[in-house]
Design an enzyme around this catalytic site. Structure first.
Site, PDB file in Angstrom:
ATOM      1  N   CYS A 281      15.833  40.504  40.805  1.00  0.00           N
ATOM      2  CA  CYS A 281      17.279  40.716  40.641  1.00  0.00           C
ATOM      3  C   CYS A 281      17.654  41.852  39.700  1.00  0.00           C
ATOM      4  O   CYS A 281      18.296  42.814  40.123  1.00  0.00           O
ATOM      5  CB  CYS A 281      17.926  39.430  40.154  1.00  0.00           C
ATOM      6  SG  CYS A 281      17.992  38.210  41.456  1.00  0.00           S
TER       7      CYS A 281
HETATM    8  P1  NAD Z   1      14.126  35.781  49.237  1.00  0.00           P
HETATM    9  O1  NAD Z   1      13.617  37.074  49.759  1.00  0.00           O
HETATM   10  O2  NAD Z   1      13.217  34.871  48.478  1.00  0.00           O
HETATM   11  O3  NAD Z   1      14.724  34.925  50.460  1.00  0.00           O
HETATM   12  C1  NAD Z   1      15.500  35.465  51.487  1.00  0.00           C
HETATM   13  C2  NAD Z   1      15.113  34.713  52.762  1.00  0.00           C
HETATM   14  O4  NAD Z   1      15.997  35.099  53.812  1.00  0.00           O
HETATM   15  C3  NAD Z   1      13.696  35.045  53.249  1.00  0.00           C
HETATM   16  O5  NAD Z   1      12.955  33.847  53.370  1.00  0.00           O
HETATM   17  C4  NAD Z   1      13.918  35.714  54.615  1.00  0.00           C
HETATM   18  O6  NAD Z   1      12.904  35.434  55.545  1.00  0.00           O
HETATM   19  C5  NAD Z   1      15.247  35.094  55.033  1.00  0.00           C
HETATM   20  N1  NAD Z   1      15.978  35.849  56.048  1.00  0.00           N
HETATM   21  C6  NAD Z   1      16.061  37.183  56.211  1.00  0.00           C
HETATM   22  N2  NAD Z   1      16.835  37.484  57.258  1.00  0.00           N
HETATM   23  C7  NAD Z   1      17.251  36.302  57.797  1.00  0.00           C
HETATM   24  C8  NAD Z   1      18.079  35.940  58.902  1.00  0.00           C
HETATM   25  N3  NAD Z   1      18.622  36.860  59.675  1.00  0.00           N
HETATM   26  N4  NAD Z   1      18.290  34.633  59.130  1.00  0.00           N
HETATM   27  C9  NAD Z   1      17.733  33.692  58.344  1.00  0.00           C
HETATM   28  N5  NAD Z   1      16.944  33.959  57.287  1.00  0.00           N
HETATM   29  C10 NAD Z   1      16.699  35.255  57.018  1.00  0.00           C
HETATM   30  O7  NAD Z   1      15.413  36.139  48.398  1.00  0.00           O
HETATM   31  P2  NAD Z   1      16.015  35.306  47.147  1.00  0.00           P
HETATM   32  O8  NAD Z   1      15.263  35.640  45.932  1.00  0.00           O
HETATM   33  O9  NAD Z   1      16.194  33.889  47.553  1.00  0.00           O
HETATM   34  O10 NAD Z   1      17.442  36.027  47.015  1.00  0.00           O
HETATM   35  C11 NAD Z   1      18.456  35.818  47.980  1.00  0.00           C
HETATM   36  C12 NAD Z   1      19.731  36.476  47.465  1.00  0.00           C
HETATM   37  O11 NAD Z   1      20.142  35.845  46.246  1.00  0.00           O
HETATM   38  C13 NAD Z   1      19.592  37.962  47.133  1.00  0.00           C
HETATM   39  O12 NAD Z   1      20.798  38.605  47.413  1.00  0.00           O
HETATM   40  C14 NAD Z   1      19.329  37.953  45.634  1.00  0.00           C
HETATM   41  O13 NAD Z   1      19.729  39.157  45.025  1.00  0.00           O
HETATM   42  C15 NAD Z   1      20.198  36.808  45.189  1.00  0.00           C
HETATM   43  N6  NAD Z   1      19.756  36.153  43.951  1.00  0.00           N
HETATM   44  C16 NAD Z   1      18.426  35.898  43.754  1.00  0.00           C
HETATM   45  C17 NAD Z   1      18.041  35.241  42.573  1.00  0.00           C
HETATM   46  C18 NAD Z   1      16.588  34.988  42.283  1.00  0.00           C
HETATM   47  O14 NAD Z   1      16.274  34.695  41.118  1.00  0.00           O
HETATM   48  N7  NAD Z   1      15.687  35.061  43.247  1.00  0.00           N
HETATM   49  C19 NAD Z   1      19.000  34.835  41.640  1.00  0.00           C
HETATM   50  C20 NAD Z   1      20.332  35.072  41.903  1.00  0.00           C
HETATM   51  C21 NAD Z   1      20.704  35.723  43.070  1.00  0.00           C
END
Ligand code: NAD
Length: 444
Positions: free
Chosen positions: A286
């Protein structure tokens, strides 16, 4: 040190008033945010459909296992497997639910901008699923997206694909996520505050009901403001860390222990001790990408961001401090065996995105060193990223190297005997300081 003891509250749903009336929820994207949010709402009594394009993640959900590693998440999945469902089909999930959380990734794109391809493709599928629904559906954007994205990108896609208009037929809201990997389950259960962006009254009421069980302050704003809150939050945390590192480097030169300084300064209620430590900088999925996206967006708008550019610069140069300190004791690293303790970007997670281990190992390889690394959770993802180094079976095997660099503050690194070793510590492991033959802390 590692994350504090994690207490996962498993709720007994049969004792909860009216849990049968809770709206079913679909989660689009079952990564760190989606899996925790889904399991968290399932634990509150909702039926939850987790969706992902990665069939292995959905297979795990169907087996009652979490699709990602996060402390406490396995307990939540097994305690709630009766109301957690998995599918790779967005249509099926939307059909069964009243609210969809968009939790797909928003990785860094060209020139630091946001890559919205996951968002766009998920919203296309979501829009055609909404088209087939006769009942109202609410879409909540949890993915971190730049201000204006929900209104200008997400909403038009859903309207075009569904042939419906926002308002009576479907609602849209923004609910930025603040969880930290390593303590995400607790962060879901006990958030500091919940921010809700909405345009219409119906979405406000749906969100108010959904978040009723949480006792923290709830802040209702418009869509763009909710999106901006997340970026400002992360930009401020990144600034605090880079500030701590700049001061830390100065303190080291003056022979002052920065952690004593920050402990005392952090007790000022206006400042707060969290994220106020020096080390080798921030990584993770992030802070770096959100900082870059905000800088790129500001540039597009013709605004030069001096502070944020400096924050980024300091973070990029900080890992170099480890090499500088190491070479004080081993000036020529060619063919030297250098041990790395910790590969994940922080303890309590297997996530290696933007881990500081990456630039440190790359620099060691440039110097001709032979690297041997160990991490309790992140060996397999790291091996995929950098296969050409040696991976140890245990932390003790790493200690056989000529010098050891500590990158991640895993708790177990505090129980090792570093006697006779040269240790360069990027995270302040007390045991290393006490037992190493030669000890150098990055900023202390
Ligand atoms: P991640 O990469 O772990 O998970 C995203 C998931 O979405 C993946 O499993 C991917 O396969 C899936 N995906 C992609 N395209 C798709 C589709 N068309 N349909 C269904 N699934 C699909 O990402 P994350 O770390 O969970 O982060 C997700 C969002 O939250 C991002 O925008 C990130 O910036 C935000 N965020 C993350 C955190 C963190 O600590 N990881 C904290 C706050 C906010």
């Amino acid at each position: 040190m590692g994350p504090p003891f994690l207490q996962v509250d498993i709720l007994r749903k049969d004792t909860m008033p009216g849990h049968d009336n809770l709206p079913p929820i679909s989660i689009l994207g079952s990564g760190y945010v989606g899996a925790v949010t889904g399991a968290g709402f399932a634990n509150l009594g909702h039926n939850v459909w987790l969706v992902d394009i990665d069939p292995r993640k959905i297979e795990a959900v169907r087996d009652g296992r979490p699709p990602v590693f996060e402390p406490g998440l396995a307990d939540l999945f097994s305690a709630n497997k009766m109301n957690l469902f998995g599918t790779t089909n967005i249509q099926e999930a939307v059909e069964h639910t009243a609210i969809s959380f968009l939790c797909v990734g928003t990785p860094q794109g060209v020139g630091g901008s946001q890559d919205l391809r996951q968002v766009e493709s998920a919203c296309k599928a979501l829009g055609s699923a909404v088209a087939r629904k006769s009942r109202h559906h609410t879409v909540i954007v949890k993915s971190t997206v730049l201000p204006g994205t929900t209104e200008d990108v997400i909403l038009p896609i859903i309207e075009r694909e569904s042939q419906k208009t926002r308002g009576d037929e479907f609602g849209i809201g923004v609910n930025p996520e603040f969880l930290q990997e390593g303590s995400a389950v607790r962060d879901f259960q006990y958030p500091d505050r919940i921010v809700i962006g909405r345009r219409d009254e119906q979405t406000r009421m749906i969100m108010e009901n959904l978040f009723k069980p949480f006792e923290c302050p709830k802040i209702f704003v418009d869509l763009k403001t909710a999106e901006m809150v997340k970026f400002v939050n992360n930009a401020f945390l990144a600034t605090k860390i880079s500030f701590a590192n700049e001061i830390g480097n100065l303190c080291k030169k003056m022979g002052i222990d920065t952690s004593d300084v920050f402990q005392a300064v952090g007790l000022d209620r206006r400042i707060n001790p969290a994220f106020f430590r020096s080390g080798i900088g921030f990584g993770g999925s992030c802070l770096p990408k959100d900082l870059n996206a905000l800088i790129a967006h500001a540039e597009e708008l013709g605004i030069e961001h001096e502070i944020l550019n400096a924050v980024r610069r300091i973070n990029e140069t900080q890992p170099e401090m480890m090499l500088y300190l190491l070479k004080r004791h081993l000036p020529d690293l060619k063919h030297r065996r250098i041990g790395i303790l910790g590969l994940s970007f922080k303890p309590g997670t297997d996530d290696i995105r933007e881990s500081r281990a990456i630039p440190v190992i790359q620099r060691l390889e440039e110097e001709g060193a032979k690297v041997i690394a160990y991490d309790p959770k992140a060996m397999s993802p790291f091996q995929k990223l950098i296969p050409a180094i040696n991976y140890a079976q245990s932390a003790n095997d790493v200690l056989k190297a000529d010098a050891v660099l500590i990158i991640t503050e895993w708790e177990e690194f505090n129980y090792i005997d570093y006697s006779g070793k040269i240790v360069i510590d990027g995270r302040r492991i007390d045991r290393a300081r006490e037992t190493a033959r030669i000890y150098e802390g990055v900023c202390w």
